[in-house]
Design a protein around this motif. Structure first.
Motif, PDB file in Angstrom:
ATOM      1  N   ASP A   1     -48.095  39.488  39.033  1.00  0.00           N
ATOM      2  CA  ASP A   1     -48.780  38.868  40.177  1.00  0.00           C
ATOM      3  C   ASP A   1     -48.372  37.408  40.351  1.00  0.00           C
ATOM      4  OD1 ASP A   1     -50.058  41.291  40.525  1.00  0.00           O
ATOM      5  OD2 ASP A   1     -51.981  40.623  39.707  1.00  0.00           O
ATOM      6  N   ALA A   2     -48.269  36.689  39.249  1.00  0.00           N
ATOM      7  CA  ALA A   2     -47.926  35.269  39.328  1.00  0.00           C
ATOM      8  C   ALA A   2     -46.490  35.065  39.809  1.00  0.00           C
ATOM      9  CB  ALA A   2     -48.151  34.590  37.981  1.00  0.00           C
ATOM     10  N   PHE A   3     -45.576  35.947  39.405  1.00  0.00           N
ATOM     11  CA  PHE A   3     -44.201  35.812  39.899  1.00  0.00           C
ATOM     12  C   PHE A   3     -44.141  36.077  41.402  1.00  0.00           C
ATOM     13  CE2 PHE A   3     -41.479  35.311  36.107  1.00  0.00           C
ATOM     14  CZ  PHE A   3     -40.542  34.468  36.662  1.00  0.00           C
ATOM     15  N   ILE A   4     -44.934  37.004  41.874  1.00  0.00           N
ATOM     16  CA  ILE A   4     -44.984  37.251  43.321  1.00  0.00           C
ATOM     17  C   ILE A   4     -45.462  35.990  44.034  1.00  0.00           C
ATOM     18  CG2 ILE A   4     -46.197  38.534  45.129  1.00  0.00           C
ATOM     19  CD1 ILE A   4     -46.109  40.968  43.141  1.00  0.00           C
ATOM     20  N   ILE A   5     -46.508  35.381  43.494  1.00  0.00           N
ATOM     21  CA  ILE A   5     -47.034  34.144  44.079  1.00  0.00           C
ATOM     22  C   ILE A   5     -45.972  33.044  44.028  1.00  0.00           C
ATOM     23  CG2 ILE A   5     -48.736  32.288  43.784  1.00  0.00           C
ATOM     24  CD1 ILE A   5     -50.656  34.533  42.732  1.00  0.00           C
ATOM     25  N   LEU A   6     -45.298  32.925  42.889  1.00  0.00           N
ATOM     26  CA  LEU A   6     -44.257  31.906  42.747  1.00  0.00           C
ATOM     27  C   LEU A   6     -43.200  32.066  43.845  1.00  0.00           C
ATOM     28  CD1 LEU A   6     -42.635  30.514  39.602  1.00  0.00           C
ATOM     29  CD2 LEU A   6     -41.166  31.394  41.392  1.00  0.00           C
ATOM     30  N   PHE A   7     -42.730  33.301  44.048  1.00  0.00           N
ATOM     31  CA  PHE A   7     -41.693  33.516  45.058  1.00  0.00           C
ATOM     32  C   PHE A   7     -42.232  33.311  46.477  1.00  0.00           C
ATOM     33  CE2 PHE A   7     -39.408  36.151  41.711  1.00  0.00           C
ATOM     34  CZ  PHE A   7     -38.470  35.169  41.466  1.00  0.00           C
ATOM     35  N   GLN A   8     -43.515  33.604  46.686  1.00  0.00           N
ATOM     36  CA  GLN A   8     -44.108  33.374  48.009  1.00  0.00           C
ATOM     37  C   GLN A   8     -44.264  31.884  48.309  1.00  0.00           C
ATOM     38  OE1 GLN A   8     -47.753  35.613  47.632  1.00  0.00           O
ATOM     39  NE2 GLN A   8     -46.840  37.475  48.481  1.00  0.00           N
TER      40      GLN A   8
ATOM     41  N   VAL B   1     -35.795  30.414  48.037  1.00  0.00           N
ATOM     42  CA  VAL B   1     -36.456  30.064  49.298  1.00  0.00           C
ATOM     43  C   VAL B   1     -35.933  30.973  50.413  1.00  0.00           C
ATOM     44  CG1 VAL B   1     -36.651  28.268  51.082  1.00  0.00           C
ATOM     45  CG2 VAL B   1     -37.014  27.682  48.670  1.00  0.00           C
ATOM     46  N   LYS B   2     -34.647  31.295  50.359  1.00  0.00           N
ATOM     47  CA  LYS B   2     -34.021  32.178  51.368  1.00  0.00           C
ATOM     48  C   LYS B   2     -34.250  33.660  51.035  1.00  0.00           C
ATOM     49  CE  LYS B   2     -30.427  28.825  52.380  1.00  0.00           C
ATOM     50  NZ  LYS B   2     -29.018  28.470  52.181  1.00  0.00           N
ATOM     51  N   GLN B   3     -35.060  33.925  50.002  1.00  0.00           N
ATOM     52  CA  GLN B   3     -35.391  35.282  49.542  1.00  0.00           C
ATOM     53  C   GLN B   3     -34.168  36.073  49.104  1.00  0.00           C
ATOM     54  OE1 GLN B   3     -37.940  37.122  52.466  1.00  0.00           O
ATOM     55  NE2 GLN B   3     -39.494  35.530  52.229  1.00  0.00           N
ATOM     56  N   ASP B   4     -33.223  35.361  48.526  1.00  0.00           N
ATOM     57  CA  ASP B   4     -32.019  35.973  47.975  1.00  0.00           C
ATOM     58  C   ASP B   4     -32.388  36.702  46.680  1.00  0.00           C
ATOM     59  OD1 ASP B   4     -28.813  35.808  47.798  1.00  0.00           O
ATOM     60  OD2 ASP B   4     -29.692  35.476  45.806  1.00  0.00           O
ATOM     61  N   ARG B   5     -32.222  38.011  46.665  1.00  0.00           N
ATOM     62  CA  ARG B   5     -32.631  38.840  45.510  1.00  0.00           C
ATOM     63  C   ARG B   5     -31.912  38.436  44.218  1.00  0.00           C
ATOM     64  NH1 ARG B   5     -37.351  40.403  46.811  1.00  0.00           N
ATOM     65  NH2 ARG B   5     -37.444  41.781  48.598  1.00  0.00           N
ATOM     66  N   GLU B   6     -30.650  38.142  44.318  1.00  0.00           N
ATOM     67  CA  GLU B   6     -29.893  37.742  43.120  1.00  0.00           C
ATOM     68  C   GLU B   6     -30.418  36.411  42.574  1.00  0.00           C
ATOM     69  OE1 GLU B   6     -27.642  38.015  39.906  1.00  0.00           O
ATOM     70  OE2 GLU B   6     -27.847  39.617  41.386  1.00  0.00           O
ATOM     71  N   GLY B   7     -30.713  35.478  43.457  1.00  0.00           N
ATOM     72  CA  GLY B   7     -31.285  34.203  43.036  1.00  0.00           C
ATOM     73  C   GLY B   7     -32.648  34.394  42.385  1.00  0.00           C
ATOM     74  N   GLN B   8     -33.458  35.283  42.964  1.00  0.00           N
ATOM     75  CA  GLN B   8     -34.769  35.575  42.380  1.00  0.00           C
ATOM     76  C   GLN B   8     -34.616  36.180  40.984  1.00  0.00           C
ATOM     77  OE1 GLN B   8     -36.391  38.014  45.535  1.00  0.00           O
ATOM     78  NE2 GLN B   8     -37.544  36.279  46.387  1.00  0.00           N
ATOM     79  N   ARG B   9     -33.666  37.079  40.840  1.00  0.00           N
ATOM     80  CA  ARG B   9     -33.434  37.718  39.542  1.00  0.00           C
ATOM     81  C   ARG B   9     -33.000  36.669  38.501  1.00  0.00           C
ATOM     82  NH1 ARG B   9     -32.076  42.430  40.745  1.00  0.00           N
ATOM     83  NH2 ARG B   9     -30.191  41.916  41.917  1.00  0.00           N
ATOM     84  N   GLU B  10     -32.124  35.764  38.902  1.00  0.00           N
ATOM     85  CA  GLU B  10     -31.653  34.719  37.987  1.00  0.00           C
ATOM     86  C   GLU B  10     -32.809  33.792  37.568  1.00  0.00           C
ATOM     87  OE1 GLU B  10     -28.059  32.549  39.086  1.00  0.00           O
ATOM     88  OE2 GLU B  10     -27.476  34.272  40.329  1.00  0.00           O
TER      89      GLU B  10
END
Length: 184
Positions: free
Chosen positions: A51-58, A13-22
């Motif tokens: 595309d779906a992962f981008i949507i998920l993170f958005q 949610v905080k757009q933390d790259r490491e969290g997104q990678r995990e």
């Protein structure tokens, strides 16, 4: 929900790259499998996956911590695959026909005495025409009713039933051909 997953979601949610990678690493196997089921080939599946992962993170900030996070994520991936297929799909007119319905792929395989690997079956499913594959996957793998499929794909309930029947017929033929090759 376990505490580690909650923390991971909060990092995303905080757009933390490491969290997104995990989170990506954690969910990729299941979510990529969904993409492979819905799309014709690996290239199309890769596109939907990205595309779906981008949507998920958005949209991750919209997850309300009620129900399964994996289920929430799966819905995003299924919806993205369907949206892409809908864009590709031309309007089709299909004849209505009654069909015996199967609740899941294991029933389908056992009812037809099929001895085939999951990879072989997935390959055959990927070769189905888009509209057949969408209905087949929604009914067999996702457990949607024909009424729900019809609503989601904006078609008549009878069309959903007909497309499922046709998809199963095509799969039976392809599997029979493959089994005959193995026996020969």
């Amino acid at each position: 929900m376990d505490k580690e997953l909650r923390i991971l979601i909060q990092k995303c949610v905080k757009q933390d790259r490491e969290g997104q990678r995990e989170l990506y690493t954690l969910l990729s196997p299941v979510l990529y499998g969904i993409c492979l089921k819905y799309m014709k080939n690996k290239t199309e599946a890769d596109d939907v996956f990205q595309d779906a992962f981008i949507i998920l993170f958005q949209k991750i900030d919209q997850y309300n911590y009620k129900g399964s996070f994996e289920g929430w994520a799966k819905r995003i991936f299924v919806n993205e695959a369907l949206e892409i297929l809908r864009k590709k799909q031309r309007r089709l007119h299909v004849a209505m026909e009654d069909a015996e319905l199967y609740n899941n792929i294991e029933d389908y395989a056992s009812e037809n005495s099929i001895e085939i690997s999951q990879d072989e079956l997935l390959e055959h499913i990927q070769q189905l025409p888009d509209n057949y594959r969408m209905v087949f996957n929604l009914y067999v793998f996702e457990g949607f009713s024909h009424k729900a499929i019809a609503s989601k794909l904006k078609m008549a309930v009878g069309s959903s039933k007909s497309l499922l029947s046709r998809a199963k017929s095509v799969l039976r033929l392809k599997i029979d051909e493959e089994l005959n090759k193995k026996v020969s």
